[in-house]
Design an enzyme around this catalytic site. Sequence first.
Site, PDB file in Angstrom:
ATOM      1  CG  ASP A  67      22.202 -14.810  -9.974  1.00  0.00           C
ATOM      2  OD1 ASP A  67      21.274 -14.006  -9.772  1.00  0.00           O
ATOM      3  OD2 ASP A  67      23.389 -14.459 -10.122  1.00  0.00           O
ATOM      4  CG  ASN A 136      34.959 -13.167  -6.962  1.00  0.00           C
ATOM      5  OD1 ASN A 136      34.058 -12.678  -7.649  1.00  0.00           O
ATOM      6  ND2 ASN A 136      34.775 -14.242  -6.206  1.00  0.00           N
ATOM      7  CG  HIS A 138      30.930 -13.241  -8.838  1.00  0.00           C
ATOM      8  ND1 HIS A 138      31.264 -12.986  -7.530  1.00  0.00           N
ATOM      9  CD2 HIS A 138      29.709 -12.665  -9.010  1.00  0.00           C
ATOM     10  CE1 HIS A 138      30.300 -12.302  -6.941  1.00  0.00           C
ATOM     11  NE2 HIS A 138      29.340 -12.085  -7.832  1.00  0.00           N
ATOM     12  CD  GLU A 143      31.650 -16.825  -6.291  1.00  0.00           C
ATOM     13  OE1 GLU A 143      32.434 -15.959  -6.754  1.00  0.00           O
ATOM     14  OE2 GLU A 143      30.926 -16.611  -5.312  1.00  0.00           O
TER      15      GLU A 143
END
Length: 248
Positions: A67, A136, A138, A143
């Site tokens: 990313d 979380n 991810h 996400e």
Amino acid sequence: MRILVCKDYESMSKKAAQIILSQVTLKPNSVLGLATGSTPIGMYKNLVDMYKNGVVDFSDIITFNLDEYYKLPITNDQSYHYFMQENLFNHININPANIHIPNGMADNIEKECEEYENSIKDAGGIDIQILGIGRNAHIGFNEPTTSFEKGTHLVDLTPSTIEANARFFKSEDEVPKKAITMGTGSIFKARKIVMLACGEDKADAIYNTVYGKITPKIPASILQLHDDVVLILDEAAASKLSPSDYLN
């Protein structure tokens, strides 16, 4: 899914580097999927030391990063281009033409995402993909959402991710609100996946990855379906797992 629990961050970093070393030794022109963030820094340091000691040769490897922040210039010291140069590429003998990182400054993001996917395909696919994991759950910047994304795409970062990344910037306001990321589908195509996690704040995410329902609300849960996944954890990140499920 194999789970390796190491005593501490130093031990897990060394173990991860050894897996990369084995991959590159067996296949010198390996295609490596790389990750950023604080967790893999120790692994990269070990790989640099291995290179300097003549243990590994990176001249023929090809890399693809997961990313990059959207509209953050690559000269910015928080861009993932900058991160990779500082922590790995500037210190090894990789061919710059073999380095691939999404271009968050591209005018046509849809085209950039499509071309990135095509570049991975043209390289023969990723042999081994390194992942971190967010609090979380991810992976990359995928996400929690209502569906698994197949390919590289532009994503809105959640408030929790922005807050977690604020420590790298002068203030939370400076953290980009969007990023380009490989999709969960892109990640899943890798022949082998190695996830690194350390710290008690990742324990819930690791628990949900291993035991949770497979759902895009827990992006990393999709790894339960992959044929070759290794989790390398420190004891704190593994604290909510059953000892019977992992190897020391």
